[in-house]
Scaffold this motif. Structure first.
Motif, PDB file in Angstrom:
ATOM      1  N   LYS A   7       0.827  -1.204   0.000  1.00  0.00           N
ATOM      2  CA  LYS A   7       0.000   0.000   0.000  1.00  0.00           C
ATOM      3  C   LYS A   7       0.866   1.261   0.000  1.00  0.00           C
ATOM      4  O   LYS A   7       0.367   2.352  -0.288  1.00  0.00           O
ATOM      5  N   LEU A   8       2.139   1.092   0.342  1.00  0.00           N
ATOM      6  CA  LEU A   8       3.080   2.205   0.220  1.00  0.00           C
ATOM      7  C   LEU A   8       3.519   2.218  -1.239  1.00  0.00           C
ATOM      8  O   LEU A   8       4.445   1.505  -1.638  1.00  0.00           O
ATOM      9  N   HIS A   9       2.844   3.021  -2.044  1.00  0.00           N
ATOM     10  CA  HIS A   9       2.917   2.887  -3.502  1.00  0.00           C
ATOM     11  C   HIS A   9       4.324   3.035  -4.079  1.00  0.00           C
ATOM     12  O   HIS A   9       4.614   2.507  -5.151  1.00  0.00           O
ATOM     13  N   PHE A  10       5.215   3.743  -3.356  1.00  0.00           N
ATOM     14  CA  PHE A  10       6.550   3.965  -3.899  1.00  0.00           C
ATOM     15  C   PHE A  10       7.596   3.000  -3.347  1.00  0.00           C
ATOM     16  O   PHE A  10       8.794   3.148  -3.624  1.00  0.00           O
ATOM     17  N   LEU A  11       7.182   2.011  -2.556  1.00  0.00           N
ATOM     18  CA  LEU A  11       8.145   1.132  -1.890  1.00  0.00           C
ATOM     19  C   LEU A  11       9.025   0.383  -2.890  1.00  0.00           C
ATOM     20  O   LEU A  11      10.245   0.303  -2.722  1.00  0.00           O
ATOM     21  N   LYS A  12       8.425  -0.166  -3.942  1.00  0.00           N
ATOM     22  CA  LYS A  12       9.218  -0.914  -4.924  1.00  0.00           C
ATOM     23  C   LYS A  12      10.269  -0.021  -5.567  1.00  0.00           C
ATOM     24  O   LYS A  12      11.445  -0.391  -5.670  1.00  0.00           O
ATOM     25  N   ALA A  13       9.853   1.163  -5.996  1.00  0.00           N
ATOM     26  CA  ALA A  13      10.790   2.083  -6.634  1.00  0.00           C
ATOM     27  C   ALA A  13      11.903   2.493  -5.672  1.00  0.00           C
ATOM     28  O   ALA A  13      13.072   2.612  -6.061  1.00  0.00           O
ATOM     29  N   MET A  14      11.557   2.691  -4.417  1.00  0.00           N
ATOM     30  CA  MET A  14      12.545   3.098  -3.422  1.00  0.00           C
ATOM     31  C   MET A  14      13.579   1.997  -3.206  1.00  0.00           C
ATOM     32  O   MET A  14      14.778   2.277  -3.052  1.00  0.00           O
ATOM     33  N   ILE A  15      13.134   0.754  -3.191  1.00  0.00           N
ATOM     34  CA  ILE A  15      14.054  -0.377  -3.046  1.00  0.00           C
ATOM     35  C   ILE A  15      14.998  -0.449  -4.241  1.00  0.00           C
ATOM     36  O   ILE A  15      16.207  -0.650  -4.090  1.00  0.00           O
ATOM     37  N   ILE A  16      14.453  -0.271  -5.430  1.00  0.00           N
ATOM     38  CA  ILE A  16      15.274  -0.322  -6.646  1.00  0.00           C
ATOM     39  C   ILE A  16      16.345   0.769  -6.630  1.00  0.00           C
ATOM     40  O   ILE A  16      17.522   0.520  -6.907  1.00  0.00           O
ATOM     41  N   VAL A  17      15.938   1.988  -6.299  1.00  0.00           N
ATOM     42  CA  VAL A  17      16.883   3.108  -6.301  1.00  0.00           C
ATOM     43  C   VAL A  17      17.975   2.899  -5.243  1.00  0.00           C
ATOM     44  O   VAL A  17      19.156   3.181  -5.490  1.00  0.00           O
ATOM     45  N   ALA A  18      17.613   2.399  -4.076  1.00  0.00           N
ATOM     46  CA  ALA A  18      18.603   2.130  -3.033  1.00  0.00           C
ATOM     47  C   ALA A  18      19.579   1.045  -3.489  1.00  0.00           C
ATOM     48  O   ALA A  18      20.797   1.152  -3.284  1.00  0.00           O
TER      49      ALA A  18
ATOM     50  N   LYS B 274      18.060   1.501 -14.770  1.00  0.00           N
ATOM     51  CA  LYS B 274      16.970   0.930 -13.974  1.00  0.00           C
ATOM     52  C   LYS B 274      16.505   1.916 -12.908  1.00  0.00           C
ATOM     53  O   LYS B 274      15.315   1.982 -12.585  1.00  0.00           O
ATOM     54  N   CYS B 275      17.466   2.653 -12.373  1.00  0.00           N
ATOM     55  CA  CYS B 275      17.147   3.644 -11.349  1.00  0.00           C
ATOM     56  C   CYS B 275      16.291   4.764 -11.941  1.00  0.00           C
ATOM     57  O   CYS B 275      15.286   5.167 -11.353  1.00  0.00           O
ATOM     58  N   ILE B 276      16.657   5.249 -13.105  1.00  0.00           N
ATOM     59  CA  ILE B 276      15.897   6.310 -13.765  1.00  0.00           C
ATOM     60  C   ILE B 276      14.493   5.830 -14.104  1.00  0.00           C
ATOM     61  O   ILE B 276      13.500   6.554 -13.905  1.00  0.00           O
ATOM     62  N   GLU B 277      14.388   4.611 -14.564  1.00  0.00           N
ATOM     63  CA  GLU B 277      13.081   4.033 -14.885  1.00  0.00           C
ATOM     64  C   GLU B 277      12.196   3.979 -13.644  1.00  0.00           C
ATOM     65  O   GLU B 277      10.995   4.292 -13.697  1.00  0.00           O
ATOM     66  N   ALA B 278      12.798   3.594 -12.513  1.00  0.00           N
ATOM     67  CA  ALA B 278      12.044   3.507 -11.260  1.00  0.00           C
ATOM     68  C   ALA B 278      11.583   4.887 -10.802  1.00  0.00           C
ATOM     69  O   ALA B 278      10.436   5.062 -10.376  1.00  0.00           O
ATOM     70  N   LEU B 279      12.449   5.882 -10.896  1.00  0.00           N
ATOM     71  CA  LEU B 279      12.089   7.241 -10.485  1.00  0.00           C
ATOM     72  C   LEU B 279      10.963   7.812 -11.359  1.00  0.00           C
ATOM     73  O   LEU B 279      10.046   8.460 -10.863  1.00  0.00           O
ATOM     74  N   ARG B 280      11.025   7.559 -12.644  1.00  0.00           N
ATOM     75  CA  ARG B 280       9.996   8.064 -13.560  1.00  0.00           C
ATOM     76  C   ARG B 280       8.644   7.392 -13.336  1.00  0.00           C
ATOM     77  O   ARG B 280       7.596   7.947 -13.678  1.00  0.00           O
ATOM     78  N   SER B 281       8.671   6.221 -12.740  1.00  0.00           N
ATOM     79  CA  SER B 281       7.418   5.476 -12.539  1.00  0.00           C
ATOM     80  C   SER B 281       6.630   5.961 -11.326  1.00  0.00           C
ATOM     81  O   SER B 281       5.459   5.594 -11.151  1.00  0.00           O
ATOM     82  N   VAL B 282       7.259   6.787 -10.469  1.00  0.00           N
ATOM     83  CA  VAL B 282       6.624   7.203  -9.206  1.00  0.00           C
ATOM     84  C   VAL B 282       5.840   8.501  -9.399  1.00  0.00           C
ATOM     85  O   VAL B 282       6.403   9.504  -9.858  1.00  0.00           O
ATOM     86  N   PRO B 283       4.549   8.508  -9.033  1.00  0.00           N
ATOM     87  CA  PRO B 283       3.780   9.773  -9.057  1.00  0.00           C
ATOM     88  C   PRO B 283       4.367  10.721  -8.020  1.00  0.00           C
ATOM     89  O   PRO B 283       4.533  10.353  -6.859  1.00  0.00           O
TER      90      PRO B 283
END
Length: 330
Positions: A181-192, A235-244
């Motif tokens: 439910k934390l919508h950005f959790l996946k992207a945050m894990i990828i960027v880290a 992959k990091c850029i892709e993850a950041l762009r995916s987050v509202p």
């Protein structure tokens, strides 16, 4: 010269001398008052008098609360020490005057904390008290013959679990983070995982700090009190762009540590992973990049480690990698 007055059955001594502020003390017995007055006048005459007046009327809680107001705001992490100060102030030891605060009493307090919390936590409480008392003695001129917390032995702490993600744990984390439910959790894990950035650095990251053309990001006010520019992988850029983006343009608008910890632990639990802190993603980045052949200078430029010793604690190069190096030499 000392003067003696009696009030409500107590004997009050007052000593006045030129170029020295008045000294007061109250006793139950007149003889005790006279003995103290005689000894104090002797010390004043020789310049050896140690004025404990301020320490007598100052409690440990007083010192800690002042330390919390004046010194804690200068530190990066404030919530934990302020919480600890509140706990100590509400405890009976916080109500003791500085002259009644002894090493033995602090050892008992340390052991009391360790009976319900970790040894590491108990040590942190004693260290906080020690630092605050040092400040009171050195900066606020509250005289004490010694810092009672300085001599409290620290408990031997359990070695921290530091490891990297192995055996498909990263894939499992991403799979379950996607359903969080934390919508950005996946992207945050990828960027880290892809950058080695700290959690606090990622939370503060916003769109204004990202240069999409150069594939870089500027991390502001990092743990070392400096700004740091890092590289961003595809992959990091892709993850950041995916987050509202949030109203503040943050990519990862974490409301509180408790909120993030809840969803992170939930994700780990669903993925069947134990003993893994979010900071392990930083350990993983360092280890993998060194195994991939990045130089120490390149890794430290990305992670912001100031020296080899601090970077060394983050690498966990695996035996299988070393075996592979041997086979390449053969």
């Amino acid at each position: 010269m000392a003067t003696f007055t009696k009030y409500r059955g107590k004997h009050k001594v007052q000593i006045r001398r030129k170029f020295h502020k008045p000294i007061y003390k109250t006793f139950s017995r007149l003889q005790d008052a006279r003995d103290w007055a005689s000894e104090s006048e002797r010390k004043l005459l020789k310049g050896f008098y140690e004025d404990l007046t301020e320490a007598n009327k100052t409690s440990l809680a007083d010192v800690l609360e002042r330390y919390g107001k004046e010194k804690i705001p200068e530190k990066k992490s404030q919530d934990t020490p302020l919480y600890m100060i509140k706990k100590i102030a509400n405890h009976s030891i916080g109500k003791l005057s500085l002259t009644n605060l002894t090493t033995f009493k602090l050892i008992k307090y340390r052991d009391e904390i360790a009976s319900t919390r970790t040894k590491s936590t108990a040590n942190k409480y004693i260290t906080l008290i020690s630092v605050a008392l040092k400040c009171a003695i050195n900066e606020w001129e509250i005289y004490l013959p010694k810092n009672p917390a300085f001599h409290v032995p620290r408990l031997e702490e359990k070695r921290k679990i530091t490891r990297i993600l192995v055996n498909g744990e990263y894939s499992r984390l991403l799979s379950h983070a996607e359903m969080s439910k934390l919508h950005f959790l996946k992207a945050m894990i990828i960027v880290a995982y892809e950058t080695g950035a700290r959690r606090g650095e990622l939370i503060k990251l916003n769109e204004n700090n990202v240069n999409w053309k150069k594939s870089t990001a500027l991390l502001l006010d990092t743990k070392t009190n400096t700004d740091r520019e890092i590289a961003l992988s595809p992959k990091c850029i892709e993850a950041l762009r995916s987050v509202p983006l949030s109203i503040s343009k943050q990519f990862f608008p974490v409301k509180s540590k408790e909120q993030f910890r809840f969803y992170w632990n939930q994700c780990k639990r669903n993925a069947g992973i134990k003993d893994l802190k979010f900071h392990a993603l930083r350990h993983t980045f360092v280890t993998l990049k060194l195994e991939e052949g990045w130089s120490i200078a390149e890794v430290s430029a990305q992670t912001g480690h100031a020296d080899l010793k601090s970077l060394q604690t983050y690498q966990h190069i695996r035996p299988k990698h070393l075996v592979k190096k041997f086979s390449q030499e053969a």
